[in-house]
Design an enzyme around this catalytic site. Sequence first.
Site, PDB file in Angstrom:
ATOM      1  N   TYR A  84       0.806  -1.344   0.130  1.00 31.25           N
ATOM      2  CA  TYR A  84      -0.164  -0.001  -0.014  1.00 31.25           C
ATOM      3  C   TYR A  84       0.888   1.186   0.148  1.00 31.25           C
ATOM      4  O   TYR A  84       0.223   2.380  -0.050  1.00 31.25           O
ATOM      5  CB  TYR A  84      -1.011  -0.037   1.250  1.00 31.25           C
ATOM      6  CG  TYR A  84      -1.969  -1.218   1.282  1.00 31.25           C
ATOM      7  CD1 TYR A  84      -2.894  -1.430   0.104  1.00 31.25           C
ATOM      8  CD2 TYR A  84      -2.042  -1.891   2.347  1.00 31.25           C
ATOM      9  CE1 TYR A  84      -3.566  -2.391   0.007  1.00 31.25           C
ATOM     10  CE2 TYR A  84      -3.083  -2.938   2.182  1.00 31.25           C
ATOM     11  CZ  TYR A  84      -3.645  -3.222   1.226  1.00 31.25           C
ATOM     12  OH  TYR A  84      -4.556  -4.549   1.156  1.00 31.25           O
ATOM     13  N   ARG A 143      -4.172 -10.451  -6.715  1.00 31.24           N
ATOM     14  CA  ARG A 143      -3.716 -10.754  -5.205  1.00 31.24           C
ATOM     15  C   ARG A 143      -4.438 -11.950  -4.975  1.00 31.24           C
ATOM     16  O   ARG A 143      -4.768 -12.706  -5.798  1.00 31.24           O
ATOM     17  CB  ARG A 143      -4.121  -9.780  -4.523  1.00 31.24           C
ATOM     18  CG  ARG A 143      -3.357  -8.478  -4.600  1.00 31.24           C
ATOM     19  CD  ARG A 143      -3.657  -7.435  -3.887  1.00 31.24           C
ATOM     20  NE  ARG A 143      -3.256  -7.744  -2.422  1.00 31.24           N
ATOM     21  CZ  ARG A 143      -3.787  -6.984  -1.300  1.00 31.24           C
ATOM     22  NH1 ARG A 143      -4.295  -5.937  -1.584  1.00 31.24           N
ATOM     23  NH2 ARG A 143      -3.590  -7.225  -0.156  1.00 31.24           N
TER      24      ARG A 143
END
Length: 145
Positions: free
Chosen positions: A23, A107
């Site tokens: 992130y 992911r």
Amino acid sequence: MKKILILNGPNLNLLGNRETDLYGKESLKDIENSCKKKCDSINLSCNFIQSNNEGELINLIQSVQSDFDGLIINPAAFTHTSIAILDALRTISKPKIEIHLSNIYTREEYRKKSITAEGVNGIICGFGSLSYTLAIEAMNKLIKK
Ligand code: DQA
């Protein structure tokens, strides 16, 4: 002046410390500052809000129809679980964009499905904090079209 709401879901308050490989190192405050700067440059007003609470997010989504010209939302983990957030998104006729910092399609299997995506005009994901400013540019075009 046109006004947009930028909503952030659970755990995004921890950006900068949380899984920085995924992130990034910017805090949510850093991202808010970039969003405000971007909005100023194109003459948009923006409210930037984070909540860990699903009900609060739903109340804010519901406020878009009467109080804003568009919605940008990173629903975070609720993306993959919340039919209630999808239903709230469906009640709004204003432009709506879903964003993610990471590319959810590369992911875990459980992140590859976005339930909330069915309620928005489109998704921008995988560009880190740039996903936010790209969404502001797209929103500006949708609103002023
Ligand atoms: C996220 C992706 C979600 O799967 C995750 O639960 C998040 C962040 C992103 O911005 O990449 O909290 O929405």
